[in-house]
Design a protein around this motif. Structure first.
Motif, PDB file in Angstrom:
ATOM      1  N   ALA A  44     -14.156 -46.779 -55.813  1.00 16.83           N
ATOM      2  CA  ALA A  44     -12.748 -46.410 -56.004  1.00 16.83           C
ATOM      3  C   ALA A  44     -12.107 -47.097 -57.208  1.00 16.83           C
ATOM      4  N   ASP A  45     -12.401 -48.379 -57.401  1.00 16.57           N
ATOM      5  CA  ASP A  45     -11.742 -49.087 -58.501  1.00 16.57           C
ATOM      6  C   ASP A  45     -12.626 -49.247 -59.740  1.00 16.57           C
ATOM      7  N   TRP A  46     -13.776 -48.557 -59.755  1.00 16.59           N
ATOM      8  CA  TRP A  46     -14.625 -48.584 -60.943  1.00 16.59           C
ATOM      9  C   TRP A  46     -14.035 -47.683 -62.028  1.00 16.59           C
ATOM     10  N   THR A  47     -14.218 -48.090 -63.271  1.00 11.37           N
ATOM     11  CA  THR A  47     -13.831 -47.250 -64.403  1.00 11.37           C
ATOM     12  C   THR A  47     -15.032 -46.410 -64.838  1.00 11.37           C
TER      13      THR A  47
ATOM     14  N   GLU B 129     -10.604 -47.497 -50.574  1.00  7.26           N
ATOM     15  CA  GLU B 129     -12.032 -47.783 -50.487  1.00  7.26           C
ATOM     16  C   GLU B 129     -12.605 -47.354 -49.135  1.00  7.26           C
TER      17      GLU B 129
ATOM     18  N   THR C 258      -5.415 -40.748 -57.357  1.00  9.12           N
ATOM     19  CA  THR C 258      -4.834 -42.006 -57.830  1.00  9.12           C
ATOM     20  C   THR C 258      -4.593 -43.012 -56.705  1.00  9.12           C
ATOM     21  N   GLU C 259      -4.428 -42.547 -55.472  1.00  6.37           N
ATOM     22  CA  GLU C 259      -4.180 -43.448 -54.348  1.00  6.37           C
ATOM     23  C   GLU C 259      -5.410 -43.595 -53.465  1.00  6.37           C
TER      24      GLU C 259
ATOM     25  N   ARG D 284     -13.632 -41.874 -57.680  1.00  8.25           N
ATOM     26  CA  ARG D 284     -12.936 -42.988 -58.332  1.00  8.25           C
ATOM     27  C   ARG D 284     -11.463 -42.633 -58.515  1.00  8.25           C
ATOM     28  N   ARG D 285     -10.602 -43.625 -58.539  1.00 10.18           N
ATOM     29  CA  ARG D 285      -9.159 -43.360 -58.654  1.00 10.18           C
ATOM     30  C   ARG D 285      -8.778 -42.719 -59.980  1.00 10.18           C
ATOM     31  N   THR D 286      -9.490 -43.065 -61.038  1.00 11.09           N
ATOM     32  CA  THR D 286      -9.093 -42.582 -62.363  1.00 11.09           C
ATOM     33  C   THR D 286      -9.687 -41.216 -62.703  1.00 11.09           C
TER      34      THR D 286
ATOM     35  N   LYS E 166     -17.950 -56.253 -59.464  1.00 12.98           N
ATOM     36  CA  LYS E 166     -17.815 -54.956 -58.801  1.00 12.98           C
ATOM     37  C   LYS E 166     -19.129 -54.537 -58.158  1.00 12.98           C
TER      38      LYS E 166
END
Length: 237
Positions: free
Chosen positions: A162-165, A146, A142-143, A134-136, A7
């Motif tokens: 965006a897809d990092w936790t 990037e 949620t949508e 970030r999405r979460t 990532k």
């Protein structure tokens, strides 16, 4: 599932692409954890991307202290964007200093004056802007894509994390000894203006402490809206 190293490599490549192909470009930093990851990647790699924050006049002292730590750690001065004093004065005179508690409309009006209008000024003349979303983080994200077409401002908008936790963010900060907002250690995963932010309880959504008196679906300040609607900007590509 991508590893953190993968990532980081992907995010670094994206930031390099932005620096090379979308000039001028800027990171809109809230001085929170996610934005410190991006700040570190930009400054450590000496990328041609400027960094600014919205000094709303209602930030925590701990948030403002992050700018000082960036100066000390990286030798970089974050640009502070302030709201129009006349607009702030008019709002306070007409509605009261803390009228944002009274209705969603008054809260959004305050956010517009203190955040959205200064953001628009900061982005004038830019080809791209970058966020730490970030999405979460929230039901409204949620949508999250990037890369998005910010047609309202005539530029590209990038969300490299965006897809990092949340765990990814904190693993990165600790591995690279990146300075961060002290409020994060006191139960504040999401940090905005002082009167509009509280610590969260175990099990709560990470943005539960933002405008906690409102429904989750309304919890955006307007920085990431189009025509005032809670919709995602159209994905680029």
């Amino acid at each position: 599932m991508s590893t953190l190293n993968e990532k980081v490599a992907h995010t670094s490549a994206l930031l390099q692409k932005i620096a090379d192909s979308y000039q001028p470009a800027a990171l809109a930093s809230s001085l929170a954890a996610e934005d410190m990851v991006l700040t570190d990647l930009i400054l450590r790699n000496k990328l041609n991307i400027s960094i600014f924050t919205l000094q709303t006049g209602r930030l925590h002292a701990e948030t403002l202290a992050v700018a000082d730590r960036i100066r000390e750690h990286y030798g970089y001065e974050i640009t502070m964007m302030h709201p129009d004093p006349a607009a702030v004065e008019q709002y306070v005179n007409n509605h009261g200093l803390n009228a944002f508690y009274d209705s969603v409309e008054l809260r959004k009006s305050c956010c517009h004056i203190r955040k959205v209008e200064p953001l628009n000024r900061a982005l004038e003349g830019k080809q791209a802007w970058i966020t730490g979303q970030r999405r979460t983080q929230a039901a409204t994200r949620t949508e999250l894509a990037e890369q998005e077409d910010d047609t309202a401002r005539g530029m590209q908008k990038f969300n490299p994390l965006a897809d990092w936790t949340e765990q990814d963010v904190w693993d990165y900060l600790r591995q690279h000894e990146v300075p961060y907002n002290a409020l994060h250690d006191r139960g504040y995963p999401s940090i905005g203006c002082e009167p509009c932010t509280r610590a969260i309880q175990p099990g709560e959504d990470v943005r539960a402490g933002r405008w906690w008196w409102e429904n989750p679906e309304s919890k955006e300040c307007g920085l990431h809206l189009v025509d005032g609607k809670l919709v995602r900007i159209k994905q680029a590509g």
